[in-house]
Write a protein that holds these residues in place. Structure first.
Motif, PDB file in Angstrom:
ATOM      1  N   ARG A 612      28.757  38.065  62.363  1.00  0.00           N
ATOM      2  CA  ARG A 612      28.772  36.714  61.240  1.00  0.00           C
ATOM      3  C   ARG A 612      27.299  37.524  60.358  1.00  0.00           C
ATOM      4  O   ARG A 612      27.355  37.894  59.143  1.00  0.00           O
ATOM      5  N   VAL A 613      26.551  37.122  61.050  1.00  0.00           N
ATOM      6  CA  VAL A 613      25.099  37.425  60.885  1.00  0.00           C
ATOM      7  C   VAL A 613      24.790  39.163  59.382  1.00  0.00           C
ATOM      8  O   VAL A 613      24.670  39.461  58.538  1.00  0.00           O
ATOM      9  N   TYR A 614      25.393  40.202  61.036  1.00  0.00           N
ATOM     10  CA  TYR A 614      25.393  41.166  60.290  1.00  0.00           C
ATOM     11  C   TYR A 614      26.115  41.498  59.416  1.00  0.00           C
ATOM     12  O   TYR A 614      26.252  42.360  58.610  1.00  0.00           O
ATOM     13  N   THR A 615      27.251  41.460  59.491  1.00  0.00           N
ATOM     14  CA  THR A 615      28.497  41.033  58.476  1.00  0.00           C
ATOM     15  C   THR A 615      27.963  40.910  57.333  1.00  0.00           C
ATOM     16  O   THR A 615      28.367  41.596  55.669  1.00  0.00           O
ATOM     17  N   GLY A 619      24.401  44.220  53.335  1.00  0.00           N
ATOM     18  CA  GLY A 619      24.447  44.406  51.992  1.00  0.00           C
ATOM     19  C   GLY A 619      24.718  43.860  51.032  1.00  0.00           C
ATOM     20  O   GLY A 619      25.724  42.924  51.567  1.00  0.00           O
ATOM     21  N   PRO A 620      24.786  44.189  50.198  1.00  0.00           N
ATOM     22  CA  PRO A 620      25.313  42.921  48.556  1.00  0.00           C
ATOM     23  C   PRO A 620      27.426  43.133  49.033  1.00  0.00           C
ATOM     24  O   PRO A 620      27.697  44.606  49.001  1.00  0.00           O
ATOM     25  N   PRO A 621      27.438  42.497  49.393  1.00  0.00           N
ATOM     26  CA  PRO A 621      28.850  41.656  49.676  1.00  0.00           C
ATOM     27  C   PRO A 621      29.705  42.160  48.395  1.00  0.00           C
ATOM     28  O   PRO A 621      30.766  42.751  48.779  1.00  0.00           O
ATOM     29  N   GLU A 622      29.510  42.239  47.494  1.00  0.00           N
ATOM     30  CA  GLU A 622      30.493  43.037  46.270  1.00  0.00           C
ATOM     31  C   GLU A 622      30.480  44.986  46.465  1.00  0.00           C
ATOM     32  O   GLU A 622      30.825  45.755  45.378  1.00  0.00           O
ATOM     33  N   LYS A 623      29.438  45.178  47.335  1.00  0.00           N
ATOM     34  CA  LYS A 623      29.354  46.724  47.077  1.00  0.00           C
ATOM     35  C   LYS A 623      29.811  47.159  49.064  1.00  0.00           C
ATOM     36  O   LYS A 623      29.748  46.500  49.451  1.00  0.00           O
ATOM     37  N   GLU A 624      30.023  48.744  49.188  1.00  0.00           N
ATOM     38  CA  GLU A 624      30.322  49.307  49.984  1.00  0.00           C
ATOM     39  C   GLU A 624      29.032  49.487  50.694  1.00  0.00           C
ATOM     40  O   GLU A 624      27.683  49.437  50.467  1.00  0.00           O
ATOM     41  N   SER A 625      29.466  49.009  51.725  1.00  0.00           N
ATOM     42  CA  SER A 625      28.077  49.035  52.935  1.00  0.00           C
ATOM     43  C   SER A 625      28.683  49.542  54.457  1.00  0.00           C
ATOM     44  O   SER A 625      29.968  49.551  55.192  1.00  0.00           O
ATOM     45  N   GLU A 626      27.561  50.455  55.231  1.00  0.00           N
ATOM     46  CA  GLU A 626      27.894  51.013  56.010  1.00  0.00           C
ATOM     47  C   GLU A 626      28.350  50.190  56.937  1.00  0.00           C
ATOM     48  O   GLU A 626      27.035  49.399  57.708  1.00  0.00           O
ATOM     49  N   TRP A 627      28.696  50.378  58.339  1.00  0.00           N
ATOM     50  CA  TRP A 627      28.392  49.555  59.155  1.00  0.00           C
ATOM     51  C   TRP A 627      27.781  50.263  60.815  1.00  0.00           C
ATOM     52  O   TRP A 627      27.633  51.477  60.475  1.00  0.00           O
ATOM     53  N   SER A 628      26.428  49.713  60.769  1.00  0.00           N
ATOM     54  CA  SER A 628      25.883  50.353  61.849  1.00  0.00           C
ATOM     55  C   SER A 628      25.704  49.649  63.697  1.00  0.00           C
ATOM     56  O   SER A 628      25.030  48.460  63.330  1.00  0.00           O
ATOM     57  N   ARG A 791      14.694  45.940  53.119  1.00  0.00           N
ATOM     58  CA  ARG A 791      15.437  47.224  53.713  1.00  0.00           C
ATOM     59  C   ARG A 791      17.280  45.439  52.812  1.00  0.00           C
ATOM     60  O   ARG A 791      17.701  46.258  52.370  1.00  0.00           O
ATOM     61  N   ALA A 792      16.402  44.903  52.769  1.00  0.00           N
ATOM     62  CA  ALA A 792      17.793  44.078  51.764  1.00  0.00           C
ATOM     63  C   ALA A 792      18.304  44.098  50.180  1.00  0.00           C
ATOM     64  O   ALA A 792      19.211  43.829  49.328  1.00  0.00           O
ATOM     65  N   ASP A 793      16.996  44.669  49.946  1.00  0.00           N
ATOM     66  CA  ASP A 793      17.172  45.042  48.697  1.00  0.00           C
ATOM     67  C   ASP A 793      17.942  46.460  47.963  1.00  0.00           C
ATOM     68  O   ASP A 793      18.270  47.471  48.574  1.00  0.00           O
ATOM     69  N   GLU A 794      18.848  46.675  47.153  1.00  0.00           N
ATOM     70  CA  GLU A 794      20.292  46.235  46.564  1.00  0.00           C
ATOM     71  C   GLU A 794      19.780  48.630  46.660  1.00  0.00           C
ATOM     72  O   GLU A 794      21.005  49.144  47.082  1.00  0.00           O
ATOM     73  N   LYS A 795      19.009  48.531  46.164  1.00  0.00           N
ATOM     74  CA  LYS A 795      18.492  49.531  45.295  1.00  0.00           C
ATOM     75  C   LYS A 795      17.928  50.641  46.422  1.00  0.00           C
ATOM     76  O   LYS A 795      18.759  51.747  46.744  1.00  0.00           O
ATOM     77  N   ILE A 796      17.160  49.346  46.842  1.00  0.00           N
ATOM     78  CA  ILE A 796      16.316  50.425  48.243  1.00  0.00           C
ATOM     79  C   ILE A 796      16.961  50.712  48.795  1.00  0.00           C
ATOM     80  O   ILE A 796      17.484  51.993  50.129  1.00  0.00           O
ATOM     81  N   ARG A 797      17.854  50.195  49.247  1.00  0.00           N
ATOM     82  CA  ARG A 797      18.544  50.221  51.213  1.00  0.00           C
ATOM     83  C   ARG A 797      19.308  51.780  50.148  1.00  0.00           C
ATOM     84  O   ARG A 797      19.656  52.287  51.584  1.00  0.00           O
ATOM     85  N   THR A 798      19.771  52.196  49.902  1.00  0.00           N
ATOM     86  CA  THR A 798      20.394  53.211  49.632  1.00  0.00           C
ATOM     87  C   THR A 798      19.940  54.391  50.273  1.00  0.00           C
ATOM     88  O   THR A 798      20.261  55.428  50.184  1.00  0.00           O
ATOM     89  N   TRP A 799      18.943  54.172  49.916  1.00  0.00           N
ATOM     90  CA  TRP A 799      17.783  55.492  50.365  1.00  0.00           C
ATOM     91  C   TRP A 799      17.250  55.436  51.841  1.00  0.00           C
ATOM     92  O   TRP A 799      16.693  55.938  52.247  1.00  0.00           O
ATOM     93  N   LEU A 800      17.397  54.248  52.189  1.00  0.00           N
ATOM     94  CA  LEU A 800      17.748  54.187  53.941  1.00  0.00           C
ATOM     95  C   LEU A 800      18.663  53.735  54.306  1.00  0.00           C
ATOM     96  O   LEU A 800      18.188  53.969  55.930  1.00  0.00           O
ATOM     97  N   GLU A 801      20.128  54.237  53.492  1.00  0.00           N
ATOM     98  CA  GLU A 801      21.125  53.961  54.663  1.00  0.00           C
ATOM     99  C   GLU A 801      20.985  55.746  55.266  1.00  0.00           C
ATOM    100  O   GLU A 801      21.028  56.575  55.133  1.00  0.00           O
TER     101      GLU A 801
END
Length: 821
Positions: A612-615, A619-628, A791-801
């Protein structure tokens, strides 16, 4: 030595305790301070849920728990959208009857939902394949039939040869069945329809009253496709009655140089019979009717036609113009006929150039356009010319209005609204659906089944071999019946209803599913409707959501409810993606792609709270997010740290109260952030704030600078704020802190604005030396806090994925540079 955190045991303990105490059960006869939380009910497929599915339900459960703690009387029911083709196809493949297949799937999915710690009011559970439910589909159908909202007609329909059934237009994607992928064919069949077009204006108006994503509203507006224009009557020399044409640009009527009909138009066959080219026209009609709908609709598709040899009269110029049949004219758009204005419509221009038809401009900006020199249609612009009394009128609404007034004054047509929306085709030639309650009598015609004979039950003696077409037609025990009027031998309707009928009103049935005397408990609906928060995928933007809004209006007109919009607020969760080992690409999770992740295995290893915590943190719940996988382990470590600080605070006294301290201020800032983030569904940033709070607690415990009371209160606050995300661990600590009620029954913490304020600065975040974002942080924020926020910021995290942070350069209050590889 740190106390061991045993999530598996906590899962078992608290799931059993919640179920035994029926903590989520709600008496819906009382609707005071209500909050109706609803996830779109799932189809019980044969596949196990993967973590991509789980995101939807975990989000809903987190919001449910937060609203319960906020003191709301919260309803969170669950049921099953249980009819549909997959169960029937499974019966063909395995021989397992659809009901048995579906019931087994429901049991497995229910256990999976429970294993995630999801709380539902299971006393409200329903399944659309239950006769106690689908009898009300049939009752509603009969009421709509009485009012002319349900009707039969022969029409060209989309036929899927793989599924052997009719598809609604919305279920055809790129010319193929959205389920099987088979190329869709066009066939003429007599089908049942719901007259949704009667509600087009009300459906459009209602979009202005709901708190929905603008993207969904735009999709529905475009699907309804409202357009203002005129219906113009063209007299045809071979027909007694004129052919009506709907156009949004009646101001270009003087430029119409041909009339084109869809090959499916009712007049097309009659024109072909009376034409000297009757044989060629008949073959053309048949060929186009069987061609790809997608190609016909495409802007770039080939524009093909055939001259009938018959003429019509342009009602503005009085000149004769040829009547053509054309593949780009569609039977279910407008009137199935168009006036061709090639000078100002690119599609008409291409058609006219191909077949040598006249081009007559009626708009000009400067010099008159030369038809022979034109290489493309001229946009509407400038002023009208060669248009009689309209000459000199500027392009725009005034020109359209003048044309409509002129047409109406001469009896040549009328102003009207047009819609792209078509009536809802509900007939399906399959077994596993609601039987349509109609009887075919050779003497009396098609008649409704009397109410007292409902439900019309699906037979259980049907064989599924895959080649017999509609299985219901093979069941003589089902088909053979008597006429409700004359009593003579008759046959039952063998079509079943589109499964979107099932999901168009289930939200109302949850309020009192055991009521056998009526479809809707109107008294409870008045107290609990609308649904306050609806959660589900964007893929339902047109189909399910539009149909549910339509049926809600029908029910209002029947006097069963007093509202038109069933869902006040809508949230669409994004997909979870993962590397596809076959393609090497990051793609949507799918069993066929081999890139799914089972929550069962993760729960067995880490516990439900970690999933639950990781899900929620991914990332922003309305966006696509990559599982790790690394991220899952990180979520488990965070929960271990929460467990550790709670264990250290357990023995501290709870009575002492410090009015102000650094930890107290951090607690109030965290309450504010988590409260606001949860209301926006931004649980990813809420979790980041709770991670920061946990670190602050650990530092305070180490430093000894905070009072025992402040530490103990901070631990209890942490447990309360984390509960919607990680309910098992937090419930355990709430009990160990001495509380004798469930956390759901505690009060959500409140923050003091004076204590929640702090001096904040803007921190520039770079990735490999390039600015990728800015963060609002507390002055003096430590590096781990700044990194967590980045890491939690929507814009920044796209550069870290998909990248590893090799080094960080941190200048407090000014800069965070992340070196990644």
């Amino acid at each position: 030595m740190a106390e061991k955190y045993d999530p598996i045991e906590l899962d078992r303990k608290w799931q059993r305790r919640w179920e035994d105490a029926r903590v989520a059960f709600v008496d819906t006869s009382d609707g005071a301070d209500k909050f109706y939380m609803l996830n779109m009910f799932p189809y019980p497929s044969g596949s196990r849920l993967h973590v991509g599915h789980g995101r939807n339900y975990i989000l809903g459960d987190a919001l449910y728990r937060r609203e319960r703690m906020a003191g709301r009387r919260t309803l969170n029911p669950m049921g099953w959208d249980a009819f549909g083709l997959p169960a029937e196809n499974a019966a063909i493949a395995s021989g397992v009857p659809p009901r048995e297949y579906t019931t087994g799937n429901i049991a497995r999915m229910k256990e999976q939902l429970r294993s995630l710690g999801l709380l539902y009011d299971w006393s409200k559970e329903l399944a659309s394949c239950d006769p106690a439910y689908y009898r009300w589909n049939q009752w509603l159908f009969l009421r709509m039939w009485e009012r002319g909202l349900a009707y039969r007609k022969t029409a060209p329909v989309n036929w899927c040869p793989g599924c052997r059934t009719v598809l609604a237009n919305e279920q055809v994607v790129d010319g193929r069945c959205e389920r099987s992928g088979d190329a869709v064919e066009i066939r003429d069949l007599t089908q049942w329809f719901f007259r949704i077009t009667e509600y087009a204006e009300r459906l459009l108006a209602g979009l202005e009253t709901v708190d929905w994503p603008e993207r969904v509203k735009v999709m529905q507006r475009n699907w309804i496709g409202r357009s203002e224009g005129a219906e113009v009557f063209f007299r045809v020399d071979a027909l007694a009655e004129p052919i009506p044409v709907f156009t949004t640009r009646p101001d270009t009527l003087f430029g119409a140089t041909f009339l084109a009909l869809a090959p499916e138009h009712p007049a097309a066959a009659r024109l072909a019979e009376r034409s000297p080219l009757s044989g060629d026209l008949a073959r053309f009609i048949e060929r186009v009717r069987r061609s790809s709908r997608l190609e016909r609709e495409s802007e770039t598709g080939e524009k093909e036609g055939m001259d009938t040899g018959i003429t019509a009269l342009n009602p503005a110029t009085g000149e004769t113009i040829p009547v053509w049949l054309a593949n780009f004219v569609l039977p279910d758009y407008g009137t199935g006929a168009i006036m061709g204005v090639p000078a100002h419509d690119q599609r008409d221009f291409e058609f006219a150039r191909r077949y040598g038809l006249p081009i007559r401009p009626v708009y000009r900006s400067d010099a008159e356009p030369d038809p022979d020199a034109m290489t493309a249609a001229v946009p509407h612009g400038g002023v009208l010319f060669r248009s009689g009394d309209w000459n000199g009128t500027p392009n725009g609404p005034a020109a359209v209005s003048k044309a409509i007034d002129w047409i109406e004054a001469r009896g040549l047509g009328r102003g009207r609204l047009g819609y792209r929306l078509r009536d809802w085709l509900i007939s399906r030639q399959r077994y596993w659906g609601t039987p349509i309650p109609a009887v075919h009598c050779p003497d009396c015609g098609v008649l409704p089944v009397p109410d007292e004979q409902l439900p019309v039950l699906l037979p259980e003696d049907v064989a599924f071999r895959g080649a017999e077409g509609n299985p219901l037609e093979q069941s003589e025990a089902f088909v053979a019946t008597s006429c409700p009027d004359c009593g003579g031998p008759a046959r039952r309707e063998t079509d079943t209803m589109d499964t979107f009928v099932d999901s168009s009103w289930y939200y109302l049935r949850f309020l009192n599913p055991g009521d056998s005397s009526r479809m809707v408990d109107s008294e409870r609906a008045a107290k609990w409707m609308p649904v306050d928060q609806y959660v589900g995928g964007i893929e339902h933007a047109i189909l399910h959501l539009l149909y549910a809004r339509f049926i809600c209006r029908v029910l209002k007109d029947l006097g069963l409810v007093d509202l038109e919009e069933p869902f006040a607020r809508l949230f669409n969760q994004g997909m979870i993606t993962k590397l596809n080992p076959a393609s090497g690409k990051i793609e949507k999770m799918s069993k066929s792609r081999g890139n799914t992740v089972s929550p069962d295995e993760l729960i067995a290893r880490f516990g439900a709270d970690t999933v639950r915590v990781y899900t929620l943190f991914i990332g922003p719940p309305e966006k696509e997010s990559e599982w790790s996988e690394e991220g899952v382990a990180g979520a488990w470590r965070f929960l271990q740290r929460v467990h550790d600080v709670c264990a250290r605070a357990e023995a501290l006294p709870a009575g002492e109260r410090a009015e102000d301290s650094p930890l107290t201020r951090l607690a109030h800032r965290t309450i504010q952030r988590v409260t606001e983030d949860a209301q926006r569904f931004h649980f990813h940033t809420a979790v980041a704030a709770l991670m920061e709070f946990q670190r602050g607690m650990a530092e305070a415990l180490d430093s000894g600078e905070e009072s025992p009371g402040a530490l103990r209160r901070a631990a209890e606050t942490l447990v309360q704020l984390l509960h919607p995300v990680a309910p098992h661990l937090t419930e355990e600590w709430w009990e160990r802190f001495g509380h004798r009620t469930f956390l759901l029954d505690s009060s959500w913490p409140a923050f003091d604005p004076a204590l929640a304020t702090t001096e904040r600065v803007t921190l520039v975040v770079q990735v490999n030396g390039k600015v990728r974002g800015r963060l609002d942080v507390e002055r003096g924020a430590p590096e781990p806090d700044a990194l967590a926020l980045a890491r939690a910021d929507e814009k920044i995290r796209t550069w870290l994925e998909g990248k590893e942070i090799a080094r960080t350069v941190y200048v407090p209050d000014r800069l965070l540079n992340l070196v990644v590889r």
